[in-house]
Design a protein around this motif. Structure first.
Motif, PDB file in Angstrom:
ATOM      1  N   LEU A  63       0.823  -1.190   0.000  1.00 33.94           N
ATOM      2  CA  LEU A  63       0.000   0.000   0.000  1.00 33.94           C
ATOM      3  C   LEU A  63       0.862   1.247   0.000  1.00 33.94           C
ATOM      4  N   LEU A  64       0.326   2.291  -0.619  1.00 32.71           N
ATOM      5  CA  LEU A  64       1.017   3.572  -0.581  1.00 32.71           C
ATOM      6  C   LEU A  64       0.658   4.299   0.699  1.00 32.71           C
ATOM      7  N   LEU A  65       1.618   4.989   1.258  1.00 40.69           N
ATOM      8  CA  LEU A  65       1.440   5.676   2.527  1.00 40.69           C
ATOM      9  C   LEU A  65       1.490   7.181   2.315  1.00 40.69           C
ATOM     10  N   PRO A  66       0.891   7.961   3.231  1.00 45.56           N
ATOM     11  CA  PRO A  66       0.977   9.414   3.121  1.00 45.56           C
ATOM     12  C   PRO A  66       2.425   9.875   2.974  1.00 45.56           C
ATOM     13  N   GLY A  67       2.664  10.710   1.989  1.00 48.47           N
ATOM     14  CA  GLY A  67       4.017  11.194   1.715  1.00 48.47           C
ATOM     15  C   GLY A  67       4.701  10.471   0.585  1.00 48.47           C
ATOM     16  N   VAL A  74       1.984  13.550  -4.742  1.00 44.81           N
ATOM     17  CA  VAL A  74       2.304  13.209  -3.362  1.00 44.81           C
ATOM     18  C   VAL A  74       1.043  12.651  -2.698  1.00 44.81           C
ATOM     19  N   VAL A  75       1.106  11.400  -2.268  1.00 43.05           N
ATOM     20  CA  VAL A  75      -0.049  10.727  -1.678  1.00 43.05           C
ATOM     21  C   VAL A  75      -0.389  11.347  -0.330  1.00 43.05           C
ATOM     22  N   ARG A  76      -1.686  11.563  -0.096  1.00 44.73           N
ATOM     23  CA  ARG A  76      -2.157  12.096   1.176  1.00 44.73           C
ATOM     24  C   ARG A  76      -2.931  11.067   1.997  1.00 44.73           C
ATOM     25  N   GLU A  77      -3.826  10.324   1.361  1.00 42.20           N
ATOM     26  CA  GLU A  77      -4.591   9.315   2.095  1.00 42.20           C
ATOM     27  C   GLU A  77      -5.211   8.328   1.124  1.00 42.20           C
ATOM     28  N   LEU A  95       0.737  21.863 -10.314  1.00 47.23           N
ATOM     29  CA  LEU A  95      -0.449  22.619 -10.687  1.00 47.23           C
ATOM     30  C   LEU A  95      -1.234  23.102  -9.470  1.00 47.23           C
ATOM     31  N   GLY A  96      -0.783  22.712  -8.277  1.00 45.50           N
ATOM     32  CA  GLY A  96      -1.410  23.187  -7.061  1.00 45.50           C
ATOM     33  C   GLY A  96      -2.842  22.735  -6.876  1.00 45.50           C
ATOM     34  N   ARG A  97      -3.122  21.448  -7.113  1.00 46.90           N
ATOM     35  CA  ARG A  97      -4.479  20.947  -6.938  1.00 46.90           C
ATOM     36  C   ARG A  97      -4.459  19.541  -6.368  1.00 46.90           C
ATOM     37  N   ARG A  98      -5.577  19.156  -5.762  1.00 46.34           N
ATOM     38  CA  ARG A  98      -5.749  17.789  -5.266  1.00 46.34           C
ATOM     39  C   ARG A  98      -6.278  16.917  -6.399  1.00 46.34           C
ATOM     40  N   VAL A  99      -5.846  15.679  -6.432  1.00 43.02           N
ATOM     41  CA  VAL A  99      -6.298  14.744  -7.454  1.00 43.02           C
ATOM     42  C   VAL A  99      -6.626  13.411  -6.800  1.00 43.02           C
ATOM     43  N   ALA A 100      -7.321  12.580  -7.545  1.00 44.24           N
ATOM     44  CA  ALA A 100      -7.564  11.198  -7.145  1.00 44.24           C
ATOM     45  C   ALA A 100      -6.668  10.307  -7.986  1.00 44.24           C
ATOM     46  N   LEU A 101      -5.886   9.459  -7.345  1.00 47.92           N
ATOM     47  CA  LEU A 101      -5.018   8.517  -8.045  1.00 47.92           C
ATOM     48  C   LEU A 101      -5.636   7.129  -7.973  1.00 47.92           C
ATOM     49  N   LYS A 102      -5.947   6.566  -9.128  1.00 52.89           N
ATOM     50  CA  LYS A 102      -6.482   5.210  -9.185  1.00 52.89           C
ATOM     51  C   LYS A 102      -5.344   4.286  -9.594  1.00 52.89           C
ATOM     52  N   MET A 103      -4.973   3.418  -8.674  1.00 53.14           N
ATOM     53  CA  MET A 103      -3.807   2.554  -8.865  1.00 53.14           C
ATOM     54  C   MET A 103      -4.261   1.110  -9.029  1.00 53.14           C
TER      55      MET A 103
END
Length: 383
Positions: A63-67, A74-77, A95-103
């Motif tokens: 699993l990916l962890l915060p940071g 950069v993963v947050r949660e 770009l200074g925005r939050r995104v959703a990463l689907k892994m």
């Protein structure tokens, strides 16, 4: 006694991604397990079977962890996981925005085919630009996996929203927005194939997004080629992602012709949409069955389940939903646009009468003015 297959295995079974040996063992288990048959019929993406190993039981290293970083993100949660992937909230510092990463899920069987499905989702989203379809920002790789960077929708799934009853007008508003997303997909030459409440997001501000185009396919039957040239992307055609006699999509929302292995088109998406809409309005899906065969038979025979709750829905709305649930695709609406038009709000009666009265008065006034002009014109000529 053997434990139940995990949810990912059941989803792979429906998608035709299991080996013949593994599929046979799952079929043998389903013959004697009512719970698993109901999970397949219900299509609840969040349900974990009793006694089954949970999908979240992965080692921390998987699993990916915060940071942690994926490319520039950069993963947050961790937001959640499904049969095909794990979704994280992340920051895009450039770009200074939050995104959703689907892994791609780390423990997935038939990993290469799942990877191709994720890439197909990226290709489908890249063809769509609509406010009711989640936006794709980027595609990349991490280790031996693939990830999609998408618009982060802060809110809930339509499935969670539907757990509580809502006024029918609000239900129609939400579903009409979702329907516009489906209509946009059809206009782009795509059929979703797996529309359901769990694949639709409702943002905090009320905006609706259709998501999860992982098994989307070409709208025309003769378009069996990949969405993109295979020389440009290692993506298999839908023929490689569908096994003979098996299904892609969630059975409880699937049109009866798809349960019989026929081609998916805009009419089958329309059927799925109306199943979900019926469920949102009346608290129950229109067709019930303990097995896939019984479910298909109920849909074929038009045996609509009685409402779980009484709702004073206008007759025109009921008629539209029932037409969308017709067993014969040709008897449904010719397009999502025409279905949405049938579900559109009607003007208030008194307002309609006032408008009609104003129109009539305007016409009479124009005629009167015209007659007066003619008389005045005639008088001048006599002089």
């Amino acid at each position: 006694m053997h434990s139940c297959p995990e949810e990912a295995t059941l989803t792979d079974f429906l998608a035709g991604l299991l080996s013949e040996e593994h599929r046979t063992s799952v079929l043998a288990h389903l013959e004697g397990c009512t719970d698993c048959r109901w999970v397949l019929a219900a299509g609840n993406d969040t349900q974990v079977l009793a006694g089954a190993p949970k999908a979240s039981a992965q080692t921390p290293s998987q699993l990916l962890l915060p940071g942690d970083k994926l490319s520039r993100y950069v993963v947050r949660e961790r937001l959640g996981s499904g049969a095909m992937g794990v979704v994280y909230a992340a920051d895009d510092p450039e770009l200074g925005r939050r995104v959703a990463l689907k892994m791609l899920r780390p423990e997935g069987r038939q990993r290469e085919e799942l990877r191709q499905r994720l890439l197909r989702e990226a290709q489908a989203l890249a063809r769509l630009d609509h406010p009711n379809v989640v936006t794709l920002y980027d595609v990349g790789t991490h280790a031996d996996g693939v990830f999609l960077a998408m618009e982060l929708v802060e809110g809930t799934t339509l499935a969670e929203w539907m757990r509580e009853p809502h006024p029918w007008k609000e239900v129609l508003r939400v579903f009409r927005e979702a329907g516009k997303g489906l209509a946009a997909a059809h206009a782009a030459g795509l059929v979703h194939r797996d529309f359901k409440p769990a694949n639709t997001l409702l943002g905090k501000e009320g905006r609706v997004f259709v998501t999860d185009f992982g098994i989307a396919g070409p709208l025309q039957q003769d378009e069996g080629a990949p969405l993109q040239d295979p020389d440009k992307a290692p993506v298999a055609s839908m023929k490689h992602l569908t096994r003979t006699g098996q299904l892609l999509g969630t059975p409880a929302y699937m049109a009866p012709e798809l349960l019989e292995g026929q081609h998916a088109d805009a009419h089958s998406d329309e059927f799925s949409f109306c199943v979900a809409l019926h469920e949102a309005l009346f608290g129950v899906r229109p067709f019930q069955g303990a097995t896939l065969q019984e479910l298909a038979q109920a849909a074929r025979q038009g045996r609509i389940s009685p409402p779980k709750r009484e709702v004073k829905v206008p007759a025109r709305v009921r008629r539209a939903v029932l037409r969308g649930l017709s067993a014969n695709p040709e008897e449904r609406f010719p397009s999502m646009e025409s279905l949405l038009a049938a579900l559109a709000p009607r003007p208030i009666r008194w307002l309609a009468r006032m408008t009609a009265t104003a129109v009539v008065a305007g016409v009479l006034g124009t005629l009167a003015a015209y007659g007066l002009t003619q008389r005045e014109g005639g008088h001048c000529e006599q002089e």
